[in-house]
Design a protein around this motif. Structure first.
Motif, PDB file in Angstrom:
ATOM      1  N   GLY A 131      10.634  16.185  36.267  1.00  0.00           N
ATOM      2  CA  GLY A 131      10.719  17.561  36.525  1.00  0.00           C
ATOM      3  C   GLY A 131       9.297  18.331  37.057  1.00  0.00           C
ATOM      4  N   SER A 132       8.226  17.959  36.013  1.00  0.00           N
ATOM      5  CA  SER A 132       6.966  18.592  36.364  1.00  0.00           C
ATOM      6  C   SER A 132       6.265  17.985  37.284  1.00  0.00           C
ATOM      7  CB  SER A 132       6.252  18.404  34.907  1.00  0.00           C
ATOM      8  OG  SER A 132       5.777  17.268  34.826  1.00  0.00           O
ATOM      9  N   LYS A 133       6.476  16.667  37.716  1.00  0.00           N
ATOM     10  CA  LYS A 133       5.979  16.029  38.901  1.00  0.00           C
ATOM     11  C   LYS A 133       6.632  16.705  39.995  1.00  0.00           C
ATOM     12  CE  LYS A 133       2.806  12.522  38.010  1.00  0.00           C
ATOM     13  NZ  LYS A 133       1.478  12.379  38.777  1.00  0.00           N
ATOM     14  N   LYS A 134       7.932  16.758  40.329  1.00  0.00           N
ATOM     15  CA  LYS A 134       8.695  17.351  41.420  1.00  0.00           C
ATOM     16  C   LYS A 134       8.096  18.597  41.645  1.00  0.00           C
ATOM     17  CE  LYS A 134      12.170  14.369  42.394  1.00  0.00           C
ATOM     18  NZ  LYS A 134      13.573  13.939  43.031  1.00  0.00           N
ATOM     19  N   GLN A 135       8.045  19.336  40.844  1.00  0.00           N
ATOM     20  CA  GLN A 135       7.539  20.938  40.663  1.00  0.00           C
ATOM     21  C   GLN A 135       6.087  20.909  41.314  1.00  0.00           C
ATOM     22  OE1 GLN A 135       7.756  23.052  37.196  1.00  0.00           O
ATOM     23  NE2 GLN A 135       9.942  23.244  37.301  1.00  0.00           N
ATOM     24  N   ARG A 136       5.113  20.015  40.870  1.00  0.00           N
ATOM     25  CA  ARG A 136       3.939  19.795  41.459  1.00  0.00           C
ATOM     26  C   ARG A 136       3.953  19.309  42.901  1.00  0.00           C
ATOM     27  NH1 ARG A 136      -1.568  19.104  40.346  1.00  0.00           N
ATOM     28  NH2 ARG A 136      -2.466  19.018  42.514  1.00  0.00           N
ATOM     29  N   ILE A 137       5.001  18.288  43.356  1.00  0.00           N
ATOM     30  CA  ILE A 137       5.067  18.021  44.559  1.00  0.00           C
ATOM     31  C   ILE A 137       5.558  19.048  45.443  1.00  0.00           C
ATOM     32  CG2 ILE A 137       6.298  16.434  46.043  1.00  0.00           C
ATOM     33  CD1 ILE A 137       6.298  14.462  43.669  1.00  0.00           C
ATOM     34  N   GLN A 138       6.419  19.727  44.960  1.00  0.00           N
ATOM     35  CA  GLN A 138       7.069  20.940  45.809  1.00  0.00           C
ATOM     36  C   GLN A 138       5.955  22.119  46.159  1.00  0.00           C
ATOM     37  OE1 GLN A 138      10.095  21.323  46.924  1.00  0.00           O
ATOM     38  NE2 GLN A 138       9.485  23.220  47.897  1.00  0.00           N
TER      39      GLN A 138
END
Length: 540
Positions: free
Chosen positions: A106-113
């Motif tokens: 989740g945190s990785k995808k937020q950073r990617i977003q």
């Protein structure tokens, strides 16, 4: 057929359009149209977020490389790898920080977003702007080099057959120089295009990651935004010129003139976020002026007859008192590193050399306000008449007046008539820039004193009226002026077009100067501190 039969999730309000957003406060799913309507209800708090960040999904765990029958349901923060329960129980990760793989996902995808939004909305458009500017310059190059070739043809017609060979040689030189010029721009275009292609590829890769639940692919993501944020340097090429000498048949080849060499200057881009690099405590109760001696030493003047030379650590290096014992009105540093100050009390401009004061200018019927040193080591002085009815800018070579600038082409006064300090600066293009606070304008005239433009503030000035105080210029021909009422500094290009603001938690920016490396020094009269600010990129 009912759309729900195809597992299409619909908006909770209209129940017809696919949902795109979720209001976290109201816990309601919304389509694009209904999201706008939902936000219009000001009776409640709303927080709209893309639905895909909140949707439930079935995780696709990766298999452990060491224990093939186990899923990697955890993530080792120390080793930066997904791990299974057997890896943890084996003790190989003893003492390491372990987190849930889904939380990490989740945190990785937020950073990617976040990175994706920055690339699409900020970084890529800046590359597009640079690319467009280069293409425009290439078109101008074609036009200007065509003009040079025409000039060469005209010279050839005057000299007829005798100079045909020379004309052809000059045209060949022009063509060669043009090739070099275009080659430089083509190289820059290739670099920008290559970088833009890379960004597009990264954007596609990130979108692919966001659209998949492959944990391995997501966990190995590494942001490249910092790399792409470092914009490639742009180059500024000065067009060569073709001189036109008097015809002399004996020395025809020498007198025909020659094409100047290609001059390439790297343009320093403005930093996305200017940053404060030093703060100097001057010790005055009220600080009025600052002038750079070097990148780590500044002259200051305030509410006393003493002028101080300070370093970046606020250490007093030298202090000098005015000849009259009165407060100096303004200070400036000459090209030779000497200090100049104006004395409003006795109508003089004074030079301090080797700590000795000599009066270089004594005015009759006029009182000096601000002073600056020009590229050819002349002095420019703003002044008002004894009766307060007139103001003007005067150029001096030593003690000799060589130019007076007071009226425009229609005979109207260029500057307001008052004793307000009209700070001034000479730009790299030899324009004379005056901050006229009473007129709420920056007044810019060319070297001959003809009005070029007036800058009266940016439309975003909605708080207090624009009342410019200090003014300075840099190596890029930017014009910087202090907007004390609104606690910020305006940056303009040499034609008066607004570029951006500098904030940097400025209290009451008043007087400005830049050093040889384009660091900005800002004097605050209230705190009596000088702030050093970097606002241009050093990567060239």
């Amino acid at each position: 057929m009912d759309p729900r039969a195809q597992d299409v999730l619909l908006c909770d309000l209209c129940e017809t359009d696919p949902l795109q957003y979720l209001c976290e406060h109201c816990d309601i799913n919304l389509c694009t149209d209904c999201a706008s309507k939902h936000l219009s209800d000001s009776s409640k708090k709303h927080k709209i977020a893309p639905y895909h960040l909140h949707r439930k999904f079935t995780p696709k765990y990766s298999k452990c490389l060491k224990h093939a029958d186990k899923d990697c349901e955890m993530y080792c923060e120390s080793c930066h790898i997904p791990v299974c329960s057997t890896c943890i129980s084996s003790g190989k990760h003893k003492g390491h920080d372990i987190s849930d793989i889904l939380e990490k996902l989740g945190s990785k995808k937020q950073r990617i977003q976040k990175d994706l939004e920055e690339l699409e909305e900020k970084i890529y458009p800046r590359y597009t702007k640079i690319s467009s500017a280069v293409q425009t310059e290439k078109a101008e190059v074609q036009t200007n080099y065509g003009k040079l070739a025409t000039t060469a043809d005209q010279q050839g017609e005057v000299l007829h057959r005798e100079v045909t060979a020379i004309v052809n040689k000059r045209k060949a030189d022009i063509a060669e120089t043009k090739t070099k010029h275009l080659s430089l721009l083509d190289k820059q275009t290739d670099e920008i295009t290559h970088r833009m292609t890379e960004i597009n590829q990264v954007i596609l890769e990130m979108k692919n990651i966001l659209d998949t639940n492959d944990i391995s692919l997501t966990s190995t993501y590494k942001s490249r935004n910092d790399e792409f944020n470092k914009l490639p340097p742009t180059i500024k090429v000065t067009l060569p010129s073709l001189s036109t000498p008097t015809i002399n048949t004996e020395t025809l080849n020498e007198m025909f003139g020659s094409l100047t060499s290609l001059s390439v200057t790297t343009v320093k881009p403005l930093l996305a976020e200017p940053r404060l690099t030093a703060a100097i405590d001057t010790g005055y109760n009220t600080l009025s002026s600052v002038s750079c001696l070097s990148e780590d030493q500044v002259w200051t003047r305030g509410d006393s007859e003493t002028m101080k030379l300070l370093n970046l650590q606020s250490k007093l290096l030298t202090s000098i008192q005015t000849k009259s014992g009165k407060w100096p009105r303004d200070i400036a540093v000459t090209r030779d590193g000497d200090l100049v100050y104006t004395d409003y009390s006795n109508n003089t401009v004074n030079l301090i050399k080797n700590k000795k004061i000599q009066t270089v200018i004594t005015l009759q019927g006029w009182r000096p306000l601000s002073v600056c040193c020009t590229a050819d080591n002349n002095l420019l002085v703003t002044m008002d008449s004894d009766d307060g009815e007139q103001s003007k800018v005067v150029r001096y070579s030593g003690s000799t007046e060589t130019q007076s600038i007071q009226f425009d082409d229609q005979g109207r006064p260029l500057y307001s008539s008052d004793a307000y300090n009209k700070y001034l600066s000479e730009n790299k293009n030899l324009d004379i820039c005056v901050a006229d606070s009473k007129a709420s304008a920056v007044v810019v005239v060319n070297q001959s004193g003809k009005l070029r433009f007036r800058y009266t503030g940016h439309p975003s000035n909605t708080e207090q009226s624009f009342s410019p105080a200090g003014i300075t210029t840099d190596s890029q021909s930017h014009i910087l002026t202090a907007d004390t009422n609104n606690h910020r500094i305006h940056i303009l290009d040499q034609d008066g077009q607004f570029l951006r603001y500098i904030h940097c938690d400025l209290g009451y920016p008043y007087c400005l100067c830049v050093d040889i490396r384009d660091n900005l020094f800002v004097a605050d009269p209230v705190t009596a501190k000088v702030k050093k600010i970097q606002y241009l990129s050093t990567q060239c």
